[in-house]
Design an enzyme around this catalytic site. Structure first.
Site, PDB file in Angstrom:
ATOM      1  CG  HIS A  68      -1.840  -2.417  -7.086  1.00 33.62           C
ATOM      2  ND1 HIS A  68      -1.410  -2.903  -7.839  1.00 33.62           N
ATOM      3  CD2 HIS A  68      -1.606  -2.781  -5.832  1.00 33.62           C
ATOM      4  CE1 HIS A  68      -0.578  -3.779  -7.317  1.00 33.62           C
ATOM      5  NE2 HIS A  68      -0.742  -3.462  -6.152  1.00 33.62           N
ATOM      6  CG  ASP A 115      -1.950  -1.239   1.324  1.00 32.73           C
ATOM      7  OD1 ASP A 115      -2.420  -1.707   0.133  1.00 32.73           O
ATOM      8  OD2 ASP A 115      -2.222  -1.864   2.521  1.00 32.73           O
TER       9      ASP A 115
HETATM   10  P1  GDP Z   1      -0.849   0.031  -3.634  1.00 32.64           P
HETATM   11  O1  GDP Z   1      -1.356  -1.226  -3.034  1.00 32.64           O
HETATM   12  O2  GDP Z   1       0.671   0.418  -3.411  1.00 32.64           O
HETATM   13  O3  GDP Z   1      -1.228   0.357  -5.245  1.00 32.64           O
HETATM   14  O4  GDP Z   1      -1.399   1.264  -2.754  1.00 32.64           O
HETATM   15  P2  GDP Z   1      -2.814   1.539  -2.526  1.00 32.64           P
HETATM   16  O5  GDP Z   1      -3.695   2.048  -3.634  1.00 32.64           O
HETATM   17  O6  GDP Z   1      -3.500   0.220  -1.522  1.00 32.64           O
HETATM   18  O7  GDP Z   1      -2.791   2.714  -1.249  1.00 32.64           O
HETATM   19  C1  GDP Z   1      -2.320   3.945  -1.528  1.00 32.64           C
HETATM   20  C2  GDP Z   1      -3.210   5.016  -1.262  1.00 32.64           C
HETATM   21  O8  GDP Z   1      -2.924   6.224  -1.265  1.00 32.64           O
HETATM   22  C3  GDP Z   1      -4.605   4.859  -2.446  1.00 32.64           C
HETATM   23  O9  GDP Z   1      -5.598   5.301  -1.830  1.00 32.64           O
HETATM   24  C4  GDP Z   1      -3.884   6.062  -3.214  1.00 32.64           C
HETATM   25  O10 GDP Z   1      -4.888   6.741  -3.917  1.00 32.64           O
HETATM   26  C5  GDP Z   1      -3.418   6.887  -2.444  1.00 32.64           C
HETATM   27  N1  GDP Z   1      -2.141   7.796  -2.789  1.00 32.64           N
HETATM   28  C6  GDP Z   1      -1.322   7.441  -3.490  1.00 32.64           C
HETATM   29  N2  GDP Z   1      -0.086   8.258  -3.608  1.00 32.64           N
HETATM   30  C7  GDP Z   1      -0.665   9.447  -2.871  1.00 32.64           C
HETATM   31  C8  GDP Z   1      -0.032  10.648  -2.198  1.00 32.64           C
HETATM   32  O11 GDP Z   1       1.122  10.866  -2.561  1.00 32.64           O
HETATM   33  N3  GDP Z   1      -0.692  11.350  -1.554  1.00 32.64           N
HETATM   34  C9  GDP Z   1      -1.903  11.006  -0.903  1.00 32.64           C
HETATM   35  N4  GDP Z   1      -2.634  11.682  -0.177  1.00 32.64           N
HETATM   36  N5  GDP Z   1      -2.501   9.907  -1.435  1.00 32.64           N
HETATM   37  C10 GDP Z   1      -1.835   8.780  -2.303  1.00 32.64           C
HETATM   38 MG    MG Z   2      -2.782  -1.722  -1.741  1.00 33.21          MG
END
Ligand code: GDP
Ligand code: MG
Length: 425
Positions: free
Chosen positions: A40, A12
């Site tokens: 994701h 995440d």
């Molecule tokens: P993944 O599993 O690594 O793809 O990540 P997730 O999608 O599970 O979690 C990342 C969360 O943080 C998501 O809700 C994204 O929309 C959000 N997100 C990603 N990058 C940023 C950022 O730089 N700032 C903020 N505020 N939110 C972010």
């Molecule tokens: Mg995730």
């Protein structure tokens, strides 16, 4: 160029968001491990998407997406995910999605086994996503898996399913005393969701090796992070697959030496889903504030994530295990409310301070050594270049970069596609 995009922490970190952004320069995006336990999140002009199985390149029409042989695929879930995306106008055809004939099908009895085991464990549970991932990988290595390519020979598939279900019932009905599965039901389920996927199923290894010869740019999108890797993560609180960059060639069928670089996605603070040691964990109001600011609720399950300050010890280990060449630091904007920013700079293991990530009982006993750096305490979400950042934010980035020993190239300051900046020096 063959680039792996991987998680440095517990998952995440914002991999989906970074893959969506960086995939504009790539021809092919591959998922190479895991299943629909991934979540994701991608936010762009077309809306907000949560991808569990499809590679995050699916949102760019010109990118070819590969679901590699290292994946485990719940085909009912995949069918649903594809239908949902198609309904919101996303193009999915055999030209831009190719599924490996060697990928293993995650079946209803795997999900059932996962749930039965977590229930049996009660307080000792692992915090599984209950999507059948551990049972299906277990079966793969027991050589009791059913592969997507098996759909092309229905007669032998039928008898294969009959035999495996008979074996599986020894555990489900015999061991757990649950209702046995019927071979015929499983076979019909496979046909129901598998038949419509047939046109996408192919030898993706052949496709990729040809793409390499043609000089195509290929990206490998990992699921979860280094600390959930089956070998190098916090065992047994790991996932059941290899989440590290080194597995990308194996999970897609290309020679290992072809991988050219690895970009590690590292979060500006820590979060983790599920049980197990999480040395940097914060509790109470302090945790609540960070969880709220970061929206730390699982994309796949909706569960509140455990949160804590940036952990130098765990992240440095993650950078090493992944072999990261560059880093993308994500969610820096989330920490803008803090006046003083806590950072875990070491672990106290039985009275000894260390910066090497411990294993086993030493990790269970570790307590965090916390230092504070100045916060920037202002909104940075509209910063688009390094010089837009307040000095304290820049200092925090440089501080972390030095501690983990790897250059931070990208900084993400929001969930939207364009909310990022490139570090110039
Ligand atoms: P993944 O599993 O690594 O793809 O990540 P997730 O999608 O599970 O979690 C990342 C969360 O943080 C998501 O809700 C994204 O929309 C959000 N997100 C990603 N990058 C940023 C950022 O730089 N700032 C903020 N505020 N939110 C972010
Ligand atoms: Mg995730």
């Amino acid at each position: 160029m063959l680039t792996a995009i991987v998680g440095i922490n517990w998952g995440d970190e914002g991999k989906g968001r970074m893959v969506d952004l960086l995939s504009k320069d790539y021809d092919v995006v591959c998922r190479y491990q895991g299943g629909n336990n991934a979540g994701h999140t991608v936010i762009n002009d077309s809306g907000k998407f949560i991808l569990n199985l499809l590679p995050s390149g699916i949102l760019r029409p010109e990118v070819v997406n590969i679901m590699g042989n290292g994946m485990v695929i719940d085909i009912e879930h995949l069918y649903g995910e594809m239908e949902k995306l198609k309904a919101s106008g996303i193009k999915i055809t055999p030209d831009n999605l190719k599924i490996s004939d060697r990928a293993i099908i995650c079946l209803p009895y795997h999900v059932k086994q996962d749930v039965l085991e977590e229930e049996r464990l009660k307080d000792m549970k692992f915090g599984s996503t209950r999507r059948g991932i551990a049972p299906v990988y277990g079966d793969k290595y027991l050589k009791k898996g059913i592969r997507l390519g098996d759909l092309f020979n229905k007669e032998s598939l039928k008898s294969q399913v009959e035999q495996i279900v008979e074996w599986k019932n020894l555990l489900i009905a015999g061991g757990y005393k649950s209702v046995p599965f019927k071979g015929e039901d499983i076979y019909n389920w496979i046909l129901k969701y598998g038949t419509c996927l047939e046109e996408y199923i192919t030898d993706t290894g052949i496709y990729l090796n040809k793409a390499i010869k043609e000089g195509k740019k290929i990206m490998f999108e990992a699921q979860l992070g280094a600390l959930r890797d089956i070998d190098f993560g916090i065992y047994p609180y790991t996932s059941s697959s290899s989440t590290i960059a080194a597995y990308a060639p194996i999970g897609t069928g290309i020679p290992g030496k072809k991988l050219t670089n690895t970009i590690g996605i590292m979060k500006a603070y820590s979060s983790c889903v599920g049980e197990g040691p999480f040395t940097s964990e914060m509790f109470g109001e302090e945790a609540e504030a960070l969880r709220e600011a970061g929206g730390e609720y699982g994309a796949a399950t909706g569960r509140p994530r455990r949160v804590g300050p940036f952990d130098v010890v765990a992240s440095k280990y993650g950078v090493t295990v992944q072999g990261a060449d560059d880093l993308a630091l994500t969610k820096l904007d989330v920490m803008s409310y803090m006046k003083k920013v806590p950072v875990v700079t070491g672990y106290n293991v039985n009275g000894n301070i260390t910066t090497e990530f411990p294993v086993g009982e030493d990790l269970n006993n570790a307590t965090p050594v916390i230092e504070y750096v100045d916060g920037w305490n202002c909104d940075i979400s509209s910063c688009r270049k390094q010089s837009d950042l307040p000095e304290a934010a820049l200092n925090y980035i440089k501080y972390i970069e030095e501690k983990v020993g790897c250059p931070i190239k990208y900084v993400s300051v929001g969930a939207d596609r364009e909310a990022y900046l490139i570090m110039e020096n």
